[in-house]
Each structure stands twice: as C-alpha cells, then as structure tokens.
Scaffold this active site. Structure first.
Site, PDB file in Angstrom:
ATOM      1  N   PRO A   1       5.225   4.062   3.768  1.00 60.44           N
ATOM      2  CA  PRO A   1       4.619   3.560   4.989  1.00 60.44           C
ATOM      3  C   PRO A   1       4.809   1.939   5.337  1.00 60.44           C
ATOM      4  CG  PRO A   1       3.167   3.996   3.025  1.00 60.44           C
ATOM      5  CD  PRO A   1       4.639   4.631   2.820  1.00 60.44           C
ATOM      6  N   ASN A   2       5.062   1.613   6.528  1.00 61.32           N
ATOM      7  CA  ASN A   2       5.105   0.073   7.146  1.00 61.32           C
ATOM      8  C   ASN A   2       6.716  -0.213   6.898  1.00 61.32           C
ATOM      9  OD1 ASN A   2       2.396   0.064   7.734  1.00 61.32           O
ATOM     10  ND2 ASN A   2       1.902   0.150   5.578  1.00 61.32           N
TER      11      ASN A   2
ATOM     12  N   ARG B   1       7.530  -7.882   9.540  1.00 55.36           N
ATOM     13  CA  ARG B   1       6.300  -7.767   8.763  1.00 55.36           C
ATOM     14  C   ARG B   1       6.285  -8.888   7.616  1.00 55.36           C
ATOM     15  NH1 ARG B   1       5.495  -3.052   4.330  1.00 55.36           N
ATOM     16  NH2 ARG B   1       3.470  -3.642   3.413  1.00 55.36           N
TER      17      ARG B   1
ATOM     18  N   TYR C   1       8.594 -10.203   2.605  1.00 54.92           N
ATOM     19  CA  TYR C   1       9.785  -9.249   2.949  1.00 54.92           C
ATOM     20  C   TYR C   1      11.119  -9.553   3.379  1.00 54.92           C
ATOM     21  CZ  TYR C   1       5.736  -6.512   1.537  1.00 54.92           C
ATOM     22  OH  TYR C   1       4.406  -5.858   0.968  1.00 54.92           O
TER      23      TYR C   1
ATOM     24  N   ASN D   1      11.626   3.689  -1.979  1.00 59.80           N
ATOM     25  CA  ASN D   1      10.554   2.533  -1.885  1.00 59.80           C
ATOM     26  C   ASN D   1       9.210   3.093  -1.235  1.00 59.80           C
ATOM     27  OD1 ASN D   1       9.022   0.217  -1.347  1.00 59.80           O
ATOM     28  ND2 ASN D   1      10.455  -0.847  -0.542  1.00 59.80           N
TER      29      ASN D   1
ATOM     30  N   ALA E   1       3.044   1.202  -0.129  1.00 66.94           N
ATOM     31  CA  ALA E   1       1.630   1.137  -0.703  1.00 66.94           C
ATOM     32  C   ALA E   1       1.322   2.442  -1.520  1.00 66.94           C
ATOM     33  CB  ALA E   1       0.387   0.874   0.204  1.00 66.94           C
TER      34      ALA E   1
ATOM     35  N   HIS F   1       1.293   2.514  -5.470  1.00 70.64           N
ATOM     36  CA  HIS F   1       0.190   2.279  -6.059  1.00 70.64           C
ATOM     37  C   HIS F   1      -1.070   3.292  -6.216  1.00 70.64           C
ATOM     38  CE1 HIS F   1       2.514  -1.478  -6.029  1.00 70.64           C
ATOM     39  NE2 HIS F   1       2.138  -1.407  -4.710  1.00 70.64           N
TER      40      HIS F   1
ATOM     41  N   ASP G   1       4.018  13.323  -8.517  1.00 66.82           N
ATOM     42  CA  ASP G   1       4.013  14.803  -8.938  1.00 66.82           C
ATOM     43  C   ASP G   1       5.277  15.479  -8.614  1.00 66.82           C
ATOM     44  OD1 ASP G   1       1.719  14.482 -10.841  1.00 66.82           O
ATOM     45  OD2 ASP G   1       0.338  15.745  -9.437  1.00 66.82           O
TER      46      ASP G   1
ATOM     47  N   GLU H   1      12.724   3.760  -8.661  1.00 68.50           N
ATOM     48  CA  GLU H   1      11.821   3.146  -7.724  1.00 68.50           C
ATOM     49  C   GLU H   1      12.218   1.720  -7.389  1.00 68.50           C
ATOM     50  OE1 GLU H   1       8.004   2.753 -10.004  1.00 68.50           O
ATOM     51  OE2 GLU H   1       7.298   1.271  -8.404  1.00 68.50           O
TER      52      GLU H   1
ATOM     53  N   HIS I   1      11.408  -2.018  -4.995  1.00 66.04           N
ATOM     54  CA  HIS I   1      10.601  -2.702  -4.155  1.00 66.04           C
ATOM     55  C   HIS I   1      11.257  -4.141  -3.665  1.00 66.04           C
ATOM     56  CE1 HIS I   1       7.136  -0.273  -4.999  1.00 66.04           C
ATOM     57  NE2 HIS I   1       7.669  -0.344  -6.418  1.00 66.04           N
ATOM     58  N   LEU I   2      10.890  -4.419  -2.621  1.00 66.22           N
ATOM     59  CA  LEU I   2      11.628  -5.877  -2.060  1.00 66.22           C
ATOM     60  C   LEU I   2      10.866  -6.772  -2.859  1.00 66.22           C
ATOM     61  CD1 LEU I   2      11.320  -4.680   1.668  1.00 66.22           C
ATOM     62  CD2 LEU I   2      13.195  -5.269   0.974  1.00 66.22           C
ATOM     63  N   SER I   3       9.754  -6.849  -2.781  1.00 67.32           N
ATOM     64  CA  SER I   3       8.972  -7.811  -3.375  1.00 67.32           C
ATOM     65  C   SER I   3       8.655  -7.779  -5.144  1.00 67.32           C
ATOM     66  CB  SER I   3       7.598  -8.228  -2.758  1.00 67.32           C
ATOM     67  OG  SER I   3       6.906  -7.118  -2.961  1.00 67.32           O
TER      68      SER I   3
ATOM     69  N   ARG J   1       2.226 -10.448  -7.375  1.00 63.77           N
ATOM     70  CA  ARG J   1       1.627 -10.419  -6.273  1.00 63.77           C
ATOM     71  C   ARG J   1       0.026  -9.761  -6.672  1.00 63.77           C
ATOM     72  NH1 ARG J   1       4.262  -7.223  -1.521  1.00 63.77           N
ATOM     73  NH2 ARG J   1       2.474  -8.296  -0.517  1.00 63.77           N
TER      74      ARG J   1
ATOM     75  N   ARG K   1      -1.404  -4.255  -6.967  1.00 61.26           N
ATOM     76  CA  ARG K   1       0.255  -3.952  -6.797  1.00 61.26           C
ATOM     77  C   ARG K   1       0.852  -3.853  -8.233  1.00 61.26           C
ATOM     78  NH1 ARG K   1       1.082  -4.449  -1.117  1.00 61.26           N
ATOM     79  NH2 ARG K   1       0.006  -6.113  -0.264  1.00 61.26           N
TER      80      ARG K   1
HETATM   81  C1  DQA Z   1       6.829  -2.975  -1.079  1.00 56.53           C
HETATM   82  C2  DQA Z   1       5.564  -3.427  -2.523  1.00 56.53           C
HETATM   83  C3  DQA Z   1       4.166  -2.520  -1.794  1.00 56.53           C
HETATM   84  O1  DQA Z   1       3.188  -3.220  -2.678  1.00 56.53           O
HETATM   85  C4  DQA Z   1       4.005  -2.810  -0.639  1.00 56.53           C
HETATM   86  O2  DQA Z   1       2.772  -1.804  -0.380  1.00 56.53           O
HETATM   87  C5  DQA Z   1       4.905  -2.554   0.419  1.00 56.53           C
HETATM   88  C6  DQA Z   1       6.194  -2.863   0.072  1.00 56.53           C
HETATM   89  C7  DQA Z   1       7.743  -3.790  -1.494  1.00 56.53           C
HETATM   90  O3  DQA Z   1       8.980  -3.314  -1.151  1.00 56.53           O
HETATM   91  O4  DQA Z   1       7.796  -5.117  -2.031  1.00 56.53           O
HETATM   92  O5  DQA Z   1       4.943  -1.877   1.431  1.00 56.53           O
HETATM   93  O6  DQA Z   1       7.059  -1.474  -1.876  1.00 56.53           O
END
Ligand code: DQA
Length: 150
Positions: free
Chosen positions: A11-12, A19, A24, A75, A78, A81, A88, A99, A101-103, A108, A112
C-alpha cells in the site's frame, strides 16, 4: 532455466516520488522498476512486478508465485507491521523472500520497528532508499546462481 523473481509492493508505494520525499525520495515506483528491469537483463533473470493497496491481492500473488518464482522481494509498506496474513502466506509457499524498505524503519516511529514478516524472510534490507531494491535483487541473483550450479 532463467531465474524468476517476483517483486511485490504494498500500500501507498504507488505514490512514490510525491509521497513524503524527505523520507522516501523522489524516485517513482516506475523508475525503480525500470532500473531493476535494466539490471535483471544484464544478470539474465526475469522479473515480474505487482503493486497493490489490498492485502488480499498481495496474498493471492504470493500463493500464485508457488512453482513460478524462485525468489520474492517484498516491500509490504505498512502491512509489514500489521499483517499476520501476509506473513503466513510467505511461510506457506516456502519461497525464499527478502523483505525490503526504502526507509530505515528502525530509526522511525516505534510502531515501525516491528516487522511481522521478518521472522519468515531470509533477511531484511532497509534504509537504502531505492537501492534497497537493487541490493535485494543482487542477493537473489547470486543465491539463485549458486543453487543452479549446485
Ligand atoms: C516502508 C516503511 C513502512 O513503515 C511504511 O508504512 C511504508 C514504506 C518503506 O519502504 O520505507 O509504506 O515500507
């Protein structure tokens, strides 16, 4: 046979580029996919991409990856978390999953810091911006080659 890797974004992440660029970056998801595709060609492997804002769609994609892909790079945004269901699914299909993540999620907000997915993944790459994706790709390709030779 060509190594096949599924790249999932949750998502997002379709909003990347606009964003919260201070967190990011300004690279879009299309930019990232293009760069990965370019690298994948050099490395002689095949990538498929899916971005979804829906938990169930991500779970379906993980199920359908069984027998089709040797690695998953995810990735989960959210859902990382919160989603026991995605965790599963990863555990069920037994496809080695990275797994990303950008950040740096550990630097943070407290909510997270916990990843539902990390315990069922090979490892976690976070904090390297768009390069997190490229590092995961490098790992999958190198491990995939080793397994192919073995
Ligand atoms: C994220 C980190 C997550 O906490 C956040 O909800 C995201 C992006 C990242 O790529 O840093 O949507 O997965």
């Amino acid at each position: 046979v060509m190594l096949r890797i599924l790249v999932l974004n949750g998502p997002n992440l379709n909003l990347l580029g606009t964003r919260k660029p201070e967190i990011y970056g300004t690279t879009t998801l299309a930019d990232i996919e293009q760069e990965m595709q370019r690298r994948a060609k050099e490395l002689n492997c095949q990538l498929s991409f899916l971005q979804s804002n829906h938990e169930g769609a991500l779970i379906d994609a993980i199920h359908n990856a069984k027998g089709q892909y040797q690695y998953i790079i995810i990735n989960a945004g959210a859902y990382t978390h919160t989603s026991v269901a995605i965790r599963d699914a990863i555990e069920a299909v037994e496809i080695p999953t990275i797994e990303i993540h950008l950040s740096n999620i550990h630097a943070r907000e407290e909510f997270r810091h916990v990843s539902m997915l990390a315990p069922v993944c090979v490892g976690q790459i976070c904090g390297f911006g768009a390069m997190s994706y490229m590092l995961a790709l490098q790992y999958a390709v190198e491990m995939g080659k080793q397994n192919d030779e073995a």
